[in-house]
Scaffold this motif. Structure first.
Motif, PDB file in Angstrom:
ATOM      1  N   CYS A  20       0.808  -1.213   0.000  1.00  0.00           N
ATOM      2  CA  CYS A  20       0.000   0.000   0.000  1.00  0.00           C
ATOM      3  C   CYS A  20       0.848   1.273   0.000  1.00  0.00           C
ATOM      4  O   CYS A  20       0.357   2.345  -0.324  1.00  0.00           O
ATOM      5  CB  CYS A  20      -0.927   0.006   1.204  1.00  0.00           C
ATOM      6  N   SER A  21       2.111   1.161   0.354  1.00  0.00           N
ATOM      7  CA  SER A  21       2.952   2.353   0.410  1.00  0.00           C
ATOM      8  C   SER A  21       3.477   2.769  -0.963  1.00  0.00           C
ATOM      9  O   SER A  21       3.983   3.863  -1.127  1.00  0.00           O
ATOM     10  CB  SER A  21       4.127   2.122   1.366  1.00  0.00           C
ATOM     11  N   ASP A  22       3.346   1.888  -1.950  1.00  0.00           N
ATOM     12  CA  ASP A  22       3.817   2.188  -3.304  1.00  0.00           C
ATOM     13  C   ASP A  22       2.667   2.029  -4.297  1.00  0.00           C
ATOM     14  O   ASP A  22       2.390   0.935  -4.777  1.00  0.00           O
ATOM     15  CB  ASP A  22       4.966   1.243  -3.657  1.00  0.00           C
ATOM     16  N   LYS A  91      -5.306   6.759   4.192  1.00  0.00           N
ATOM     17  CA  LYS A  91      -5.991   7.746   5.043  1.00  0.00           C
ATOM     18  C   LYS A  91      -5.234   7.949   6.350  1.00  0.00           C
ATOM     19  O   LYS A  91      -5.118   9.081   6.835  1.00  0.00           O
ATOM     20  CB  LYS A  91      -7.427   7.299   5.332  1.00  0.00           C
ATOM     21  N   ASN A  92      -4.720   6.880   6.912  1.00  0.00           N
ATOM     22  CA  ASN A  92      -3.927   6.987   8.142  1.00  0.00           C
ATOM     23  C   ASN A  92      -2.645   7.783   7.903  1.00  0.00           C
ATOM     24  O   ASN A  92      -2.219   8.557   8.764  1.00  0.00           O
ATOM     25  CB  ASN A  92      -3.594   5.605   8.701  1.00  0.00           C
ATOM     26  N   GLU A  93      -2.042   7.592   6.735  1.00  0.00           N
ATOM     27  CA  GLU A  93      -0.835   8.353   6.388  1.00  0.00           C
ATOM     28  C   GLU A  93      -1.146   9.843   6.321  1.00  0.00           C
ATOM     29  O   GLU A  93      -0.372  10.661   6.810  1.00  0.00           O
ATOM     30  CB  GLU A  93      -0.273   7.871   5.047  1.00  0.00           C
ATOM     31  N   VAL A  94      -2.269  10.203   5.726  1.00  0.00           N
ATOM     32  CA  VAL A  94      -2.668  11.606   5.633  1.00  0.00           C
ATOM     33  C   VAL A  94      -2.891  12.175   7.029  1.00  0.00           C
ATOM     34  O   VAL A  94      -2.411  13.267   7.350  1.00  0.00           O
ATOM     35  CB  VAL A  94      -3.950  11.770   4.770  1.00  0.00           C
ATOM     36  N   ASP A  95      -3.600  11.423   7.868  1.00  0.00           N
ATOM     37  CA  ASP A  95      -3.853  11.889   9.234  1.00  0.00           C
ATOM     38  C   ASP A  95      -2.560  12.099  10.009  1.00  0.00           C
ATOM     39  O   ASP A  95      -2.411  13.090  10.730  1.00  0.00           O
ATOM     40  CB  ASP A  95      -4.756  10.902   9.980  1.00  0.00           C
ATOM     41  N   ILE A 109       1.291  16.145   1.960  1.00  0.00           N
ATOM     42  CA  ILE A 109      -0.113  15.858   2.292  1.00  0.00           C
ATOM     43  C   ILE A 109      -0.917  15.663   1.007  1.00  0.00           C
ATOM     44  O   ILE A 109      -1.723  14.739   0.912  1.00  0.00           O
ATOM     45  CB  ILE A 109      -0.710  16.991   3.157  1.00  0.00           C
ATOM     46  N   LYS A 110      -0.657  16.516   0.006  1.00  0.00           N
ATOM     47  CA  LYS A 110      -1.367  16.384  -1.271  1.00  0.00           C
ATOM     48  C   LYS A 110      -1.033  15.046  -1.941  1.00  0.00           C
ATOM     49  O   LYS A 110      -1.907  14.409  -2.521  1.00  0.00           O
ATOM     50  CB  LYS A 110      -1.002  17.540  -2.199  1.00  0.00           C
ATOM     51  N   GLU A 111       0.214  14.641  -1.852  1.00  0.00           N
ATOM     52  CA  GLU A 111       0.621  13.360  -2.446  1.00  0.00           C
ATOM     53  C   GLU A 111      -0.112  12.196  -1.790  1.00  0.00           C
ATOM     54  O   GLU A 111      -0.612  11.296  -2.476  1.00  0.00           O
ATOM     55  CB  GLU A 111       2.132  13.169  -2.289  1.00  0.00           C
ATOM     56  N   LYS A 112      -0.209  12.223  -0.479  1.00  0.00           N
ATOM     57  CA  LYS A 112      -0.897  11.147   0.240  1.00  0.00           C
ATOM     58  C   LYS A 112      -2.400  11.189  -0.031  1.00  0.00           C
ATOM     59  O   LYS A 112      -3.046  10.141  -0.127  1.00  0.00           O
ATOM     60  CB  LYS A 112      -0.618  11.226   1.746  1.00  0.00           C
TER      61      LYS A 112
END
Length: 145
Positions: A20-22, A91-95, A109-112
């Motif tokens: 999910c990270s890539d 979503k957790n990465e953005v948070d 933040i925009k990338e995530k």
């Protein structure tokens, strides 16, 4: 104890390996899985017999259709949950980035956020593929219900 031969042969290990990270790697792997959807008519032709084979009593089409539908449901459920896992991950990465005290750059933040939208689009594409596949199965199995 008899075990039924699985009608749908797909590389479900790919689902376990989804990263999910890539997002690009994710898209490549999910694209490999979607090749199955493109081959559904051929699979149906190979697994669900025509009238001439049914009349010879070689295959029970009702059982084949039911087995095929169940395997498809299981397969698509696992595919959907893998994509939803990536949506949740993003979503957790953005948070996390929004709540960092050091002030995360806006471009990160925009990338995530883009990744969240990308995974959501993949989920919608998957639902369309799923509907198309089930429609093909229903049309093929309609005579045996």
């Amino acid at each position: 104890m008899s075990t039924k031969k699985q009608l749908i042969v797909t590389d479900t290990d790919i689902l376990k390996e989804l990263d999910c990270s890539d997002p690009l790697k994710f898209q490549n792997r999910i694209m490999r899985l979607r090749k199955f959807d493109d081959k559904i008519i051929n699979i149906l032709n190979a697994e669900i017999p025509t009238e001439s084979f049914i009349s010879k009593g070689q295959v029970n089409p009702v059982n084949k259709c039911n087995q095929f539908k169940q395997e498809l449901r299981d397969y698509y459920d696992s595919r959907e949950s893998a994509i939803k896992k990536c949506i949740e991950y993003s979503k957790n990465e953005v948070d996390k980035l929004k709540h960092t005290p050091d002030g995360t750059p806006l471009y990160l933040i925009k990338e995530k956020n883009y990744n969240v939208r990308l995974y959501q689009q993949e989920l919608e594409i998957d639902r369309i593929d799923q509907a198309r596949t089930f429609k093909a199965v229903e049309e093929r199995c309609r005579a045996y219900q």
